[in-house]
Every structure is written in C-alpha cells, then in structure tokens.
Scaffold this active site. Structure first.
Site, mmCIF file in Angstrom:
data_model
loop_
_atom_site.group_PDB
_atom_site.id
_atom_site.type_symbol
_atom_site.label_atom_id
_atom_site.label_comp_id
_atom_site.label_asym_id
_atom_site.label_seq_id
_atom_site.Cartn_x
_atom_site.Cartn_y
_atom_site.Cartn_z
ATOM 1 C CG ASP A 164 -1.519 -1.273 1.633
ATOM 2 O OD1 ASP A 164 -0.851 -2.310 1.489
ATOM 3 O OD2 ASP A 164 -2.665 -1.267 2.114
ATOM 4 N NE ARG A 241 -8.498 -1.628 -0.069
ATOM 5 C CZ ARG A 241 -9.592 -1.905 0.655
ATOM 6 N NH1 ARG A 241 -10.702 -2.287 0.040
ATOM 7 N NH2 ARG A 241 -9.563 -1.844 1.963
#
Length: 398
Positions: A164, A241
């Site tokens: 991320d 994700r």
C-alpha cells in the site's frame, strides 16, 4: 484553525455538487465514470471532511486523482472545483498546517494527498499548495526506515513495508521530485530502492505454497511479527487490494517518470513480470485473497478488481504492455462487465452505488486468510468507488 462551521460561499459551492445526476440517464449512463464521480460528489465524498471534521485522507487523494483525470477528459470544471474544495478544507491559509496531520505518526498513507497539492499548485500558482506539498515531502527526510532503507509503513509498524505504501508515499515522492528536483539523482535512486526492496521481499516464489507469482501484502524486515515468514519475512497471503495499490503505482509512475531514470526501468520490469500472473488469476474478477481461490468464505472483491482494470488498460494504452494477442484487454473488459453486473446499483434518484468493497485489510493482526475474509464489506466505500471511476475512464477510452 479548522472551524467546523463552513462559510456561506463554501456551502453554496458544496451544495452545487449535490444536484442529482439526470434520472433519465441513470438507466443507461453514457459514462459510468461520470455517473460514479457525480454520485460520490452528491454524497459529499472526498470533500476534505472525515466523519464531518476536516482531515487528511488517502481515500480523498485517490478520488481527487480520479477527478483530475475526469476533468482533463471532459473539461467539466466542476470536477476541478471539487478537488480544490477538498484541499482547501484541510489546509490553513498559508498551507503549512494540514488538518489532523501529525508528522510524528509517520504514516505513508497521509502522503497520498500530496499529488493533489502539486496538481493545484501547477494549475493555480497558489503558493499555499506548494507549501503543503513541502510539508509532506519533509516527512520523508526523517521517516523511519529498515536497515536496507525501506520506509516503514507507519511509525506503529516498526520495520514493516506494505505494498500500500508505494501508492501512498512513493508516487508522491517521485511526483514531487519530477516537479521540483528533476536532477536530484539521490531522490530518484531512493524511490527506485523503495520499489526494488518491496518487490524482492514480497514476490511469491515458485516454491511457495499457493503460488500465483504476485506479491504478498507486506514484509517485516525484523522477522518479529507473528506473520513474518522465516525466509524473507513476508506475510502469508496475497491480498487483492494491496496488489491493486501496487499496480496503480507502477502505471502512474511510468506515466511521468523519465524513461532515462532507473526507476522507470524498474517499474516497467516489475509490470512485465506481474501483469501475466495477474491475468492468470482473473476468473473473470479477482478473489479477495488471491492465494486462496474458491476457498469457502473467499469472494470476488470490487476495489481490487477496479484497480486492476484501470492499471491493465492504462498500461496497454500508453504502450507499457504489449497486447498484440488482445489477451490483456479481453481480460480487463470481461472483469469490467462483471463489475457492472454485480457491483453497480442504480439508486433510482439519479445516483449509483458501488458494492462489494472490503472495508479494510491490515497487517496489524496475523495476516491470515480468516482475518481478511472476516472484515466488513461496504457499500459506497470511497476506496472502491474512486477505483471504479479510474477503471471506467480507461474503459471508456478503448
């Protein structure tokens, strides 16, 4: 410094965005990107307020990036005005103070609003936006690192690098360098180091269980967390994700980083290694925990799927991926159709809702399959909605 009371002029501007999308268009919108963006704006999403209070938010930064692209493709100035409203809501008059930002937390997430400030500075020339970008850039000068030099994802996660963080922090780092320090080879090399370390520590190896060839969510350079593998310290699963953030970072970096920089070459090499593996996992969308396809409790997740569609189509369009056989575009189009069929809901009032986005995925627990599937699944989660706007922009350019 940041009163909750909003001025009449600002309130009037905000309410102007809340006009519903024409109901007649809702059944078959000419643009899903516009419909999704307008729906988010009508709900007041990404406007600089977090639970009604001004605050820095990486989700807002992602949405503002999407609105920038939509403004550039449509010329509709309301998107630019909304980006500016969101930024102004969290900035002091001189730009040197950001609402709910504390540098001592050393969160890479907060840096995701940095590209918004750089964009507004370029468009308006207002020095407050340069000042706010400077504040965020200064964080990287003292941000804690692993022994090898990887930025910690946050102060409270010592020695941990997460996928991320590349999207949150390193895209801004490179963007700032390209804009103000283009000859700073130390900075360019540092961003390149971030990508190289992250990839090398998290890439799945053929000898790993449940091999996909993609990237584990993160790694712990100290090997001290409960989930750190004994070989490289990586987490146990490939979470969709996290891989989505990384893919978007790669294609966005490739778009503005000069081809002469080693960073460009590294990003391109990584994209070429990962894209075929990603296509292999399309079914036609992607599982929440990609390493556990079909396992009970697993499901197709919407934010990751949208991020992948955006990244793949953009990479093909800009020539970073060769799709002579049409396989990449075919997979992205099939996934996009699945998205429309399963996650887009017409609310009947001119707006749409976006379904199927997992609320959170963290490495603050055990990083297990059970952890990921136990997280709540949200409607209109901005992380997913913004990604759908991005995916739709690229799909509509086909």
């Amino acid at each position: 410094m940041f009163p909750v009371i909003i001025s009449a002029s600002t309130l009037t501007l905000f309410l102007s965005f809340a006009i519903p999308f024409d109901i007649a268009k809702a059944a078959a919108p000419p643009s899903y990107a516009i419909w999704a963006a307008d729906s988010g704006i009508a709900r007041g999403q990404g406007n600089g307020l977090v639970n009604g209070i001004p605050g820095v938010s990486y989700e807002h930064g992602e949405f503002q990036w999407a609105l920038r692209l939509l403004y550039e493709s449509t010329g509709n100035k309301s998107y630019f005005d909304y980006i500016k409203l969101g930024a102004d809501t969290i900035l002091s008059d001189d730009g040197r103070t950001l609402a709910a930002y504390n540098v001592s937390e050393y969160q890479l997430d907060h840096l995701r609003v940095g590209p918004t400030f750089l964009y507004l500075y370029d468009k308006t020339g207002d020095e407050k936006y340069k000042a706010s970008a400077d504040v965020l850039r200064a964080q990287l000068d003292t941000h804690p690192r692993t022994v090898e030099g990887q930025f910690w994802h946050k102060q409270r996660y010592p020695n941990q690098g997460w996928l991320d963080g590349v999207y949150m922090g390193d895209v801004f780092y490179a963007f700032y360098t390209s804009r103000f320090e283009s000859k700073n080879q130390t900075a360019w090399a540092d961003v390149n180091l971030q990508l190289s370390l992250m990839f090398n520590h998290t890439i799945q190896l053929p000898s790993d269980a449940n091999y996909t060839g993609l990237l584990y969510h993160g790694y712990d350079a100290s090997f001290s967390t409960v989930w750190a593998s004994p070989d490289r310290g990586h987490s146990p699963e490939v979470w969709d994700r996290a891989v989505g953030w990384y893919f978007m970072a790669l294609v966005d970096l490739l778009e503005f980083v000069p081809p002469t920089q080693e960073l460009h070459k590294t990003a391109l090499k990584q994209l070429h290694a990962l894209a075929p593996k990603l296509i292999e996992q399309a079914d036609p969308a992607w599982w929440l925990v990609i390493t556990e396809p079909g396992r009970e409790g697993n499901y197709y997740e919407s934010s990751g799927a949208a991020m992948f569609v955006y990244s793949l189509l953009k990479a093909v369009r800009l020539g970073f991926l060769d799709d002579a056989g049409g396989r990449i575009v075919a997979a992205a189009k099939a996934a996009y159709e699945y998205m429309l069929d399963h996650w887009v809901t017409d609310n009947g009032d001119g707006t749409m809702s976006w379904q199927g986005t997992v609320h959170v995925g963290s490495l603050d627990q055990d990083g297990s399959f059970q952890y990921y599937i136990s997280q709540s699944v949200d409607t209109d989660d901005l992380k997913g909605l913004a990604a759908f706007v991005l995916a739709s922009i690229e799909h509509e350019k086909l």
